[in-house]
Design an enzyme around this catalytic site. Structure first.
Site, PDB file in Angstrom:
ATOM      1  N   LYS A   1       0.834  -1.198   0.000  1.00 19.24           N
ATOM      2  CA  LYS A   1       0.000   0.000   0.000  1.00 19.24           C
ATOM      3  C   LYS A   1       0.874   1.257   0.000  1.00 19.24           C
ATOM      4  CE  LYS A   1      -3.793  -2.402   2.370  1.00 19.24           C
ATOM      5  NZ  LYS A   1      -4.663  -2.456   3.564  1.00 19.24           N
TER       6      LYS A   1
ATOM      7  N   GLU B   1      -9.111 -10.329  -8.174  1.00 18.03           N
ATOM      8  CA  GLU B   1      -8.195  -9.201  -7.945  1.00 18.03           C
ATOM      9  C   GLU B   1      -7.078  -9.174  -8.993  1.00 18.03           C
ATOM     10  OE1 GLU B   1      -7.122  -9.622  -3.810  1.00 18.03           O
ATOM     11  OE2 GLU B   1      -9.091  -8.958  -3.134  1.00 18.03           O
TER      12      GLU B   1
ATOM     13  N   TYR C   1     -12.344  -2.585  -3.232  1.00 14.81           N
ATOM     14  CA  TYR C   1     -12.873  -2.717  -1.868  1.00 14.81           C
ATOM     15  C   TYR C   1     -14.411  -2.651  -1.832  1.00 14.81           C
ATOM     16  CZ  TYR C   1      -8.309  -2.522   0.485  1.00 14.81           C
ATOM     17  OH  TYR C   1      -7.050  -2.821   0.949  1.00 14.81           O
TER      18      TYR C   1
ATOM     19  N   HIS D   1      -1.681  -5.572   1.388  1.00 18.02           N
ATOM     20  CA  HIS D   1      -2.946  -6.277   1.156  1.00 18.02           C
ATOM     21  C   HIS D   1      -2.643  -7.654   0.595  1.00 18.02           C
ATOM     22  CE1 HIS D   1      -6.800  -7.445  -0.606  1.00 18.02           C
ATOM     23  NE2 HIS D   1      -6.098  -7.747  -1.688  1.00 18.02           N
TER      24      HIS D   1
ATOM     25  N   ASN E   1      -1.711  -0.175   7.380  1.00 13.39           N
ATOM     26  CA  ASN E   1      -1.199  -1.525   7.651  1.00 13.39           C
ATOM     27  C   ASN E   1      -0.377  -2.124   6.505  1.00 13.39           C
ATOM     28  OD1 ASN E   1      -3.343  -2.040   6.000  1.00 13.39           O
ATOM     29  ND2 ASN E   1      -4.322  -3.556   7.320  1.00 13.39           N
TER      30      ASN E   1
HETATM   31  P1  RTP Z   1      -6.744  -6.020   3.044  1.00 14.16           P
HETATM   32  O1  RTP Z   1      -8.004  -6.274   2.216  1.00 14.16           O
HETATM   33  O2  RTP Z   1      -6.219  -4.633   2.924  1.00 14.16           O
HETATM   34  O3  RTP Z   1      -5.727  -7.105   2.861  1.00 14.16           O
HETATM   35  O4  RTP Z   1      -7.179  -6.165   4.542  1.00 14.16           O
HETATM   36  P2  RTP Z   1      -7.964  -7.328   5.227  1.00 14.16           P
HETATM   37  O5  RTP Z   1      -8.574  -8.272   4.226  1.00 14.16           O
HETATM   38  O6  RTP Z   1      -7.012  -7.923   6.207  1.00 14.16           O
HETATM   39  O7  RTP Z   1      -9.084  -6.539   5.997  1.00 14.16           O
HETATM   40  P3  RTP Z   1     -10.469  -5.908   5.489  1.00 14.16           P
HETATM   41  O8  RTP Z   1     -11.465  -6.137   6.566  1.00 14.16           O
HETATM   42  O9  RTP Z   1     -10.795  -6.364   4.101  1.00 14.16           O
HETATM   43  O10 RTP Z   1     -10.133  -4.366   5.481  1.00 14.16           O
HETATM   44  C1  RTP Z   1      -9.486  -3.767   4.392  1.00 14.16           C
HETATM   45  C2  RTP Z   1      -8.603  -2.673   4.876  1.00 14.16           C
HETATM   46  O11 RTP Z   1      -9.405  -1.645   5.461  1.00 14.16           O
HETATM   47  C3  RTP Z   1      -8.667  -0.991   6.470  1.00 14.16           C
HETATM   48  N1  RTP Z   1      -9.430  -1.046   7.713  1.00 14.16           N
HETATM   49  N2  RTP Z   1      -9.579  -0.010   8.493  1.00 14.16           N
HETATM   50  N3  RTP Z   1     -10.406   1.724  10.585  1.00 14.16           N
HETATM   51  C4  RTP Z   1     -10.728   0.435  10.635  1.00 14.16           C
HETATM   52  O12 RTP Z   1     -11.321  -0.033  11.546  1.00 14.16           O
HETATM   53  C5  RTP Z   1     -10.308  -0.414   9.535  1.00 14.16           C
HETATM   54  N4  RTP Z   1     -10.623  -1.692   9.388  1.00 14.16           N
HETATM   55  C6  RTP Z   1     -10.050  -2.094   8.236  1.00 14.16           C
HETATM   56  C7  RTP Z   1      -7.349  -1.711   6.605  1.00 14.16           C
HETATM   57  O13 RTP Z   1      -6.376  -1.000   5.818  1.00 14.16           O
HETATM   58  C8  RTP Z   1      -7.643  -3.055   5.992  1.00 14.16           C
HETATM   59  O14 RTP Z   1      -6.468  -3.682   5.518  1.00 14.16           O
END
Ligand code: RTP
Length: 150
Positions: free
Chosen positions: A11, A128, A51, A117, A114
């Site tokens: 990212k 994707e 997303y 991804h 973080n």
């Molecule tokens: P990613 O898609 O980025 O790999 O992350 P992930 O599957 O582990 O998690 P996901 O629930 O799909 O969330 C995507 C990205 O959204 C941001 N996020 N912010 N502020 C918050 O509470 C929050 N929760 C998620 C993070 O950048 C997360 O990687």
């Protein structure tokens, strides 16, 4: 366990912090094969599509702004169980819950910054990869090291 491809993105914060090489090293060192890589600024619409399943979340707007704030290093990695193991290498979504030794656990603190991804299922990896890469950008090649990794 099957040979799979997974979409991994560094990212904008990971790119700005100079973490492209260490993140690539983790996947290479583990034995995965890089089959596509590019630096991209894909734009808001593309990121909203990526997303789309999170569009009702309160953090969605901020997430898209963050992802749109600079270049992203988009990659495809290939190897046995690449989707699940790729997520293990990344660590938990919230870096505070990520174990030391994972990318997020070693390099980040805030869930909103973080670093990386990774696809969460084989089906989503296919979607994707098709969203981020055009035909011909994913290269099929034989890695000599595979004979030693497997
Ligand atoms: P990613 O898609 O980025 O790999 O992350 P992930 O599957 O582990 O998690 P996901 O629930 O799909 O969330 C995507 C990205 O959204 C941001 N996020 N912010 N502020 C918050 O509470 C929050 N929760 C998620 C993070 O950048 C997360 O990687």
């Amino acid at each position: 366990m099957t040979t799979e491809q997974t979409f991994i993105a560094i990212k904008p914060d990971g790119v700005q912090r100079g973490l492209i090489a260490p993140i690539i090293s983790r996947f290479e060192n583990r034995g995965y094969k890089l089959v596509a890589i590019k630096l991209v600024t894909p734009g808001k619409e593309h990121l909203e599509t990526h997303y789309a399943d999170l569009k009702e979340k309160p953090f969605f707007k901020g997430l898209v702004e963050y992802m749109n704030s600079g270049p992203i290093c988009a990659m495809v990695w290939e190897g046995r169980d690449a989707v699940k193991t790729g997520r293990t290498l990344l660590g938990a979504t919230n870096p505070l819950a990520s174990a030391p030794g994972t990318i997020r656990g070693d390099y980040s603190i805030d869930v909103g910054r973080n670093i990386c991804h990774g696809s969460d299922s084989v089906e989503n990896a296919k979607k994707e990869i098709a969203l981020w890469f055009k035909d011909g950008e994913v290269v099929s090649w034989k890695s000599a090291s595979f004979d030693w990794v497997y």
